[in-house]
Design an enzyme around this catalytic site. Structure first.
Site, PDB file in Angstrom:
ATOM      1  N   CYS A   1      41.352  40.440  39.008  1.00  0.00           N
ATOM      2  CA  CYS A   1      40.798  41.584  39.725  1.00  0.00           C
ATOM      3  C   CYS A   1      39.289  41.684  39.538  1.00  0.00           C
ATOM      4  O   CYS A   1      38.619  42.360  40.318  1.00  0.00           O
ATOM      5  CB  CYS A   1      41.510  42.876  39.330  1.00  0.00           C
ATOM      6  SG  CYS A   1      41.554  43.203  37.573  1.00  0.00           S
ATOM      7  N   HIS A   2      38.740  40.959  38.564  1.00  0.00           N
ATOM      8  CA  HIS A   2      37.280  40.930  38.413  1.00  0.00           C
ATOM      9  C   HIS A   2      36.614  40.232  39.602  1.00  0.00           C
ATOM     10  O   HIS A   2      35.424  40.382  39.821  1.00  0.00           O
ATOM     11  CB  HIS A   2      36.878  40.271  37.087  1.00  0.00           C
ATOM     12  CG  HIS A   2      37.289  38.842  36.951  1.00  0.00           C
ATOM     13  ND1 HIS A   2      38.566  38.486  36.569  1.00  0.00           N
ATOM     14  CD2 HIS A   2      36.611  37.695  37.149  1.00  0.00           C
ATOM     15  CE1 HIS A   2      38.641  37.161  36.521  1.00  0.00           C
ATOM     16  NE2 HIS A   2      37.468  36.660  36.873  1.00  0.00           N
TER      17      HIS A   2
ATOM     18  N   TYR B   1      37.698  44.625  48.724  1.00  0.00           N
ATOM     19  CA  TYR B   1      38.959  45.361  48.730  1.00  0.00           C
ATOM     20  C   TYR B   1      39.569  45.330  50.138  1.00  0.00           C
ATOM     21  O   TYR B   1      40.781  45.245  50.289  1.00  0.00           O
ATOM     22  CB  TYR B   1      38.754  46.808  48.262  1.00  0.00           C
ATOM     23  CG  TYR B   1      38.386  46.886  46.798  1.00  0.00           C
ATOM     24  CD1 TYR B   1      39.352  46.778  45.807  1.00  0.00           C
ATOM     25  CD2 TYR B   1      37.059  47.058  46.410  1.00  0.00           C
ATOM     26  CE1 TYR B   1      39.019  46.837  44.467  1.00  0.00           C
ATOM     27  CE2 TYR B   1      36.715  47.119  45.069  1.00  0.00           C
ATOM     28  CZ  TYR B   1      37.699  47.013  44.107  1.00  0.00           C
ATOM     29  OH  TYR B   1      37.351  47.063  42.772  1.00  0.00           O
TER      30      TYR B   1
ATOM     31  N   GLU C   1      32.511  31.960  35.460  1.00  0.00           N
ATOM     32  CA  GLU C   1      33.276  31.174  36.425  1.00  0.00           C
ATOM     33  C   GLU C   1      32.361  30.431  37.396  1.00  0.00           C
ATOM     34  O   GLU C   1      32.631  29.286  37.736  1.00  0.00           O
ATOM     35  CB  GLU C   1      34.232  32.083  37.203  1.00  0.00           C
ATOM     36  CG  GLU C   1      35.364  32.605  36.369  1.00  0.00           C
ATOM     37  CD  GLU C   1      36.313  33.509  37.132  1.00  0.00           C
ATOM     38  OE1 GLU C   1      37.340  33.889  36.548  1.00  0.00           O
ATOM     39  OE2 GLU C   1      36.052  33.842  38.321  1.00  0.00           O
TER      40      GLU C   1
ATOM     41  N   ASN D   1      46.485  46.729  37.751  1.00  0.00           N
ATOM     42  CA  ASN D   1      46.825  45.339  37.478  1.00  0.00           C
ATOM     43  C   ASN D   1      47.257  45.177  36.015  1.00  0.00           C
ATOM     44  O   ASN D   1      46.457  45.402  35.108  1.00  0.00           O
ATOM     45  CB  ASN D   1      45.593  44.469  37.780  1.00  0.00           C
ATOM     46  CG  ASN D   1      45.757  43.022  37.387  1.00  0.00           C
ATOM     47  OD1 ASN D   1      46.846  42.568  37.069  1.00  0.00           O
ATOM     48  ND2 ASN D   1      44.652  42.304  37.404  1.00  0.00           N
TER      49      ASN D   1
END
Length: 178
Positions: A143-144, A112, A171, A135
């Site tokens: 945002c993950h 963050y 991912e 979001n």
């Protein structure tokens, strides 16, 4: 539902089941206004907010976006990058935070604090957290991929921390969820 024509055209929505739950999209032919990913169909629709009341159900408007989501879930972790978004209602800081977040490479994470700096205010890590919490485009604005300064996973409004961990793992492995 009745249709409404706003500053960007007629509002449309659609609902589709995915490997992560129910995906609801709200937008116009100009771009997405909101994405909701929730465990149940009604929760996903509720996540679209008040604009939903004036929208037509019309999946045809979202053919390209839905195809991109299917590619993403099939392992193409960059498939969501080209989906057009309407950020006209975003505050300058939130817009900058969302743009910075969208630039985080798939499978990687940033804090963050990093996000606050990338958005132009190194002292605004809490505001960066708020930008992620609000979001309107989960997965598209990833945002993950934003984590605590110690690397720990914190809340994820699109299904919880378990979904956040599963998305990051997919991912990193460039694997399919289908």
């Amino acid at each position: 539902m009745s249709s409404s024509t706003g500053p960007h055209g007629t509002l449309h929505y659609c609902l589709e089941e995915t490997p992560f739950g129910w995906l609801a999209l709200l937008g116009t032919t100009q771009g997405l206004l909101r994405v909701s990913l929730q465990p149940e169909p009604q929760q996903a629709l509720d996540g679209l907010g008040g604009g939903m009341d004036d929208a037509n159900e019309n999946a045809e408007v979202f053919v390209d976006a839905l195809a991109a989501f299917n590619e993403y879930f099939a392992g193409n972790v960059n498939a969501l990058n080209a989906i057009p978004l309407d950020l006209s209602n975003a505050s300058p800081f939130f817009g900058a935070a969302w743009a910075a977040c969208r630039g985080i490479p798939a499978g990687e994470t940033r804090s963050y604090q990093w996000l606050a700096e990338a958005a132009g205010n190194s002292r605004a890590s809490r505001a960066a957290g708020q930008a992620m919490a609000k979001n309107p485009f989960p997965l598209i604005i990833p945002c993950h991929r934003v984590v605590g300064s110690n690397g720990g996973l914190h809340g994820y409004g699109a299904g919880g921390v378990g979904v956040k961990a599963r998305l990051l793992e997919m991912e990193r492995n460039r694997g399919s969820l289908l």
